[in-house]
Design a protein around this motif. Structure first.
Motif, mmCIF file in Angstrom:
data_model
loop_
_atom_site.group_PDB
_atom_site.id
_atom_site.type_symbol
_atom_site.label_atom_id
_atom_site.label_comp_id
_atom_site.label_asym_id
_atom_site.label_seq_id
_atom_site.Cartn_x
_atom_site.Cartn_y
_atom_site.Cartn_z
ATOM 1 N N HIS A 10 0.812 -1.226 0.000
ATOM 2 C CA HIS A 10 0.000 0.000 0.000
ATOM 3 C C HIS A 10 0.849 1.281 0.000
ATOM 4 O O HIS A 10 0.418 2.315 0.482
ATOM 5 N N ARG A 11 2.042 1.211 -0.560
ATOM 6 C CA ARG A 11 2.883 2.412 -0.646
ATOM 7 C C ARG A 11 2.783 3.051 -2.028
ATOM 8 O O ARG A 11 3.050 4.230 -2.195
ATOM 9 N N ILE A 12 2.432 2.239 -3.045
ATOM 10 C CA ILE A 12 2.282 2.732 -4.413
ATOM 11 C C ILE A 12 0.889 2.367 -4.897
ATOM 12 O O ILE A 12 0.478 1.216 -4.809
ATOM 13 N N LEU A 13 0.186 3.364 -5.407
ATOM 14 C CA LEU A 13 -1.154 3.155 -5.945
ATOM 15 C C LEU A 13 -1.092 3.243 -7.464
ATOM 16 O O LEU A 13 -0.544 4.190 -8.010
ATOM 17 N N GLU A 14 -1.649 2.230 -8.123
ATOM 18 C CA GLU A 14 -1.783 2.251 -9.575
ATOM 19 C C GLU A 14 -3.246 2.526 -9.907
ATOM 20 O O GLU A 14 -4.140 1.890 -9.352
ATOM 21 N N VAL A 15 -3.483 3.494 -10.773
ATOM 22 C CA VAL A 15 -4.844 3.783 -11.237
ATOM 23 C C VAL A 15 -4.889 3.637 -12.749
ATOM 24 O O VAL A 15 -3.929 3.955 -13.446
ATOM 25 N N ARG A 16 -6.037 3.124 -13.229
ATOM 26 C CA ARG A 16 -6.215 2.889 -14.658
ATOM 27 C C ARG A 16 -7.608 3.342 -15.052
ATOM 28 O O ARG A 16 -8.596 2.688 -14.706
ATOM 29 N N PRO A 17 -7.735 4.457 -15.742
ATOM 30 C CA PRO A 17 -9.061 4.884 -16.220
ATOM 31 C C PRO A 17 -9.614 3.896 -17.240
ATOM 32 O O PRO A 17 -8.892 3.461 -18.130
ATOM 33 N N LEU A 18 -10.877 3.547 -17.068
ATOM 34 C CA LEU A 18 -11.562 2.642 -17.995
ATOM 35 C C LEU A 18 -12.800 3.365 -18.503
ATOM 36 O O LEU A 18 -13.861 3.247 -17.921
ATOM 37 N N GLY A 19 -12.636 4.145 -19.544
ATOM 38 C CA GLY A 19 -13.735 4.936 -20.072
ATOM 39 C C GLY A 19 -13.671 6.359 -19.546
ATOM 40 O O GLY A 19 -12.806 6.708 -18.741
ATOM 41 N N PRO A 20 -14.577 7.212 -20.006
ATOM 42 C CA PRO A 20 -14.599 8.609 -19.539
ATOM 43 C C PRO A 20 -14.772 8.683 -18.020
ATOM 44 O O PRO A 20 -15.573 7.943 -17.439
ATOM 45 N N LEU A 21 -14.004 9.559 -17.388
ATOM 46 C CA LEU A 21 -14.033 9.688 -15.928
ATOM 47 C C LEU A 21 -15.287 10.438 -15.475
ATOM 48 O O LEU A 21 -15.731 11.375 -16.136
ATOM 49 N N THR A 22 -15.821 10.017 -14.321
ATOM 50 C CA THR A 22 -17.031 10.617 -13.766
ATOM 51 C C THR A 22 -16.751 11.183 -12.381
ATOM 52 O O THR A 22 -15.720 10.880 -11.765
#
Length: 122
Positions: A10-22
């Motif tokens: 929990h020291r590095i967060l990976e985020v991946r947008p899947l479609g237009p952000l809301t």
């Protein structure tokens, strides 16, 4: 939707947008991130896998994104943006004025080096 994954305890967060952000995407992400920051302190890094970034669903979603950045950038040491989109390669120079984290672009073939850079002491 924003898919997320934690690395290195929990020291590095990976985020991946899947479609237009809301707007809801940022509320959901905040509900996942804030307890970790409260319990463990600042994140070592944020990896943004922007390969499929499709923009925002609305202006309100863009505003929610800006608020999220405003409220969290001081709790992240480094941000790696993984994408082959040429415009995102200029992002570090643009966001340097708005965030305290060090930001660096990486191409899609450099996913592992991006993760390693985020984990470096510094």
């Amino acid at each position: 939707m924003i898919d997320h994954n934690w690395h290195r305890g929990h020291r590095i967060l990976e985020v991946r947008p899947l479609g237009p952000l809301t707007e809801d995407d940022f509320q959901s992400l905040e509900a996942q991130v804030d307890p970790v920051i409260s319990e463990r302190g600042p994140l070592t890094g944020l990896l943004v896998d922007a390969q499929n970034f499709a923009g925002w669903e609305s202006f309100a979603a863009l505003v929610s994104h800006c608020r999220f950045v405003r409220d969290h950038h001081k709790h992240i040491r480094r941000i790696a943006v993984v994408s082959d989109l040429p415009l995102l390669g200029y992002m570090p120079r643009l966001v340097d004025h708005f965030v305290s984290a060090e930001v660096r672009p990486f191409s899609s073939v450099d996913y592992q080096p991006a993760l390693a850079w985020l984990a470096e002491a510094g």
